[in-house]
Enzyme design. Structure first.
Site, PDB file in Angstrom:
ATOM      1  CD  GLN A   1      49.785 -40.104  -6.230  1.00  0.00           C
ATOM      2  OE1 GLN A   1      50.658 -40.141  -6.462  1.00  0.00           O
ATOM      3  NE2 GLN A   1      49.176 -40.281  -5.760  1.00  0.00           N
ATOM      4  CB  SER A  13      56.816 -37.968  -8.657  1.00  0.00           C
ATOM      5  OG  SER A  13      56.332 -37.858  -7.855  1.00  0.00           O
ATOM      6  CG  LEU A  14      54.188 -43.638  -9.362  1.00  0.00           C
ATOM      7  CD1 LEU A  14      54.352 -44.861  -8.336  1.00  0.00           C
ATOM      8  CD2 LEU A  14      52.720 -43.276  -9.751  1.00  0.00           C
ATOM      9  NE  ARG A  19      57.293 -42.696  -4.161  1.00  0.00           N
ATOM     10  CZ  ARG A  19      57.277 -41.986  -5.235  1.00  0.00           C
ATOM     11  NH1 ARG A  19      55.562 -41.706  -5.080  1.00  0.00           N
ATOM     12  NH2 ARG A  19      57.181 -40.312  -5.350  1.00  0.00           N
ATOM     13  CG  HIS A  37      58.081 -34.628  -4.390  1.00  0.00           C
ATOM     14  ND1 HIS A  37      58.992 -35.591  -4.555  1.00  0.00           N
ATOM     15  CD2 HIS A  37      56.732 -35.202  -5.387  1.00  0.00           C
ATOM     16  CE1 HIS A  37      58.931 -36.761  -4.923  1.00  0.00           C
ATOM     17  NE2 HIS A  37      57.298 -36.304  -6.085  1.00  0.00           N
ATOM     18  CD  GLN A  64      61.404 -39.936  -6.897  1.00  0.00           C
ATOM     19  OE1 GLN A  64      59.714 -40.225  -6.065  1.00  0.00           O
ATOM     20  NE2 GLN A  64      60.532 -40.430  -7.994  1.00  0.00           N
TER      21      GLN A  64
END
Length: 307
Positions: free
Chosen positions: A9, A93-94, A118, A198, A247
């Site tokens: 992202q 991540s994403l 999400r 996170h 995650q």
């Protein structure tokens, strides 16, 4: 051996993917499928903006995933029989969702719907538990971890040597930034994000996402996908679901993930999606490996032709 990396992202920009859409039927199909799955024109948002709308987390997450998979499918279609299966794939991540789609562990349609939700859940949780993120450059991980313990923050991203991102309340991170500079950090910069991602601040978002993940079918990956949570390949479809939940509120162990892949003898990487963030991180992790970007029409044509 080659490994494929997928953007995270923050790499979104107006116009991303437009040249791919016009040049490659495979990219057009990906964007069209995203529009259909989401019930609105994500492609128009990517190509024309407006930027504030594209930057919203529940839009930027499906936009980046769609862009990444459009790049991947365009290259696969152009390469045909010469397409090289990767030794490993990983996403920041994403980007882990993009990696899982590429590895055929989850369908693109399911993934684009999941990341839209999400983003929505993360935004909702950020409003309930306000926080932000701070990037610290020039300190080692143990020192950053000590600072987090002192101010009540959490490590969000272990990106590369000398670059760590932490999450927490703004007041705690302001204090952390001052201490970091006192202890020799080159930079301590607040990120333009809407929440403490996170970190434990996102536990509520993870709980909501768990319900949605339970509705989706995951399969064993076609090739190994290295998990952000464990810095090891996913071993089963069940583990994928479990780690995607974790995650959301756990540290992204990117440097460790890259070192795992490098330790397997991989020295060539292709970064799919918008921007060159992962190439920049790899330069700090191991400057001797090759990373090329597959973002534009000409990038894909160069890669396929071997130029």
């Amino acid at each position: 051996m080659v490994s494929y990396l997928f953007a995270g992202q923050g790499s979104q920009y107006i116009g991303m993917g437009k040249d791919l859409y016009q040049a490659f039927p495979a990219a057009r199909e990906v964007f069209d499928r995203a529009d259909e799955a989401l019930g609105f024109s994500l492609s128009a948002l990517c190509f024309e903006g407006p930027q504030p709308e594209l930057t919203k987390t529940n839009n930027s997450q499906p936009a980046i995933l769609t862009m990444s998979i459009a790049c991947f499918e365009s290259m696969r279609a152009c390469a045909g029989n010469t397409f090289e299966l990767p030794a490993y794939v990983a996403g920041l991540s994403l980007g882990e969702y993009s990696a899982l789609v590429a590895a055929e562990a989850v369908s693109f349609t399911d993934a684009v719907k999941l990341v839209r939700l999400r983003g929505q859940f993360m935004e909702e949780e950020a409003r309930k538990k306000p926080g932000t993120m701070l990037s610290i450059i020039g300190l080692n991980v143990s020192e950053v971890t000590r600072i987090c313990q002192e101010v009540g923050a959490e490590v969000a991203n272990f990106n590369c040597p000398g670059q760590t991102v932490i999450s927490g309340q703004e007041s705690a991170l302001t204090k952390a930034g001052v201490i970091a500079k006192e202890r020799g950090a080159k930079l301590a910069v607040m990120l333009e994000v809407s929440g403490a991602f996170h970190s434990s601040f996102m536990k509520g978002a993870a709980d909501k996402l768990a319900t949605e993940l339970g509705k989706v079918t995951f399969r064993n990956p076609r090739f190994p996908v290295v998990s952000n949570v464990t810095a090891q390949p996913f071993m089963s479809a069940g583990e994928i679901q479990e780690n995607l939940i974790k995650q959301v509120y756990s540290s992204v162990r990117w440097e460790e993930s890259m070192r795992y892949i490098l330790g397997k003898g991989v020295s060539h990487f292709i970064e799919f999606g918008s921007g060159k963030v992962l190439k920049g991180l790899m330069r700090r992790i191991d400057a001797n490996v090759s990373v090329v970007n597959a973002e534009k029409k000409e990038d894909i044509e160069k890669i396929v032709s071997g130029v």
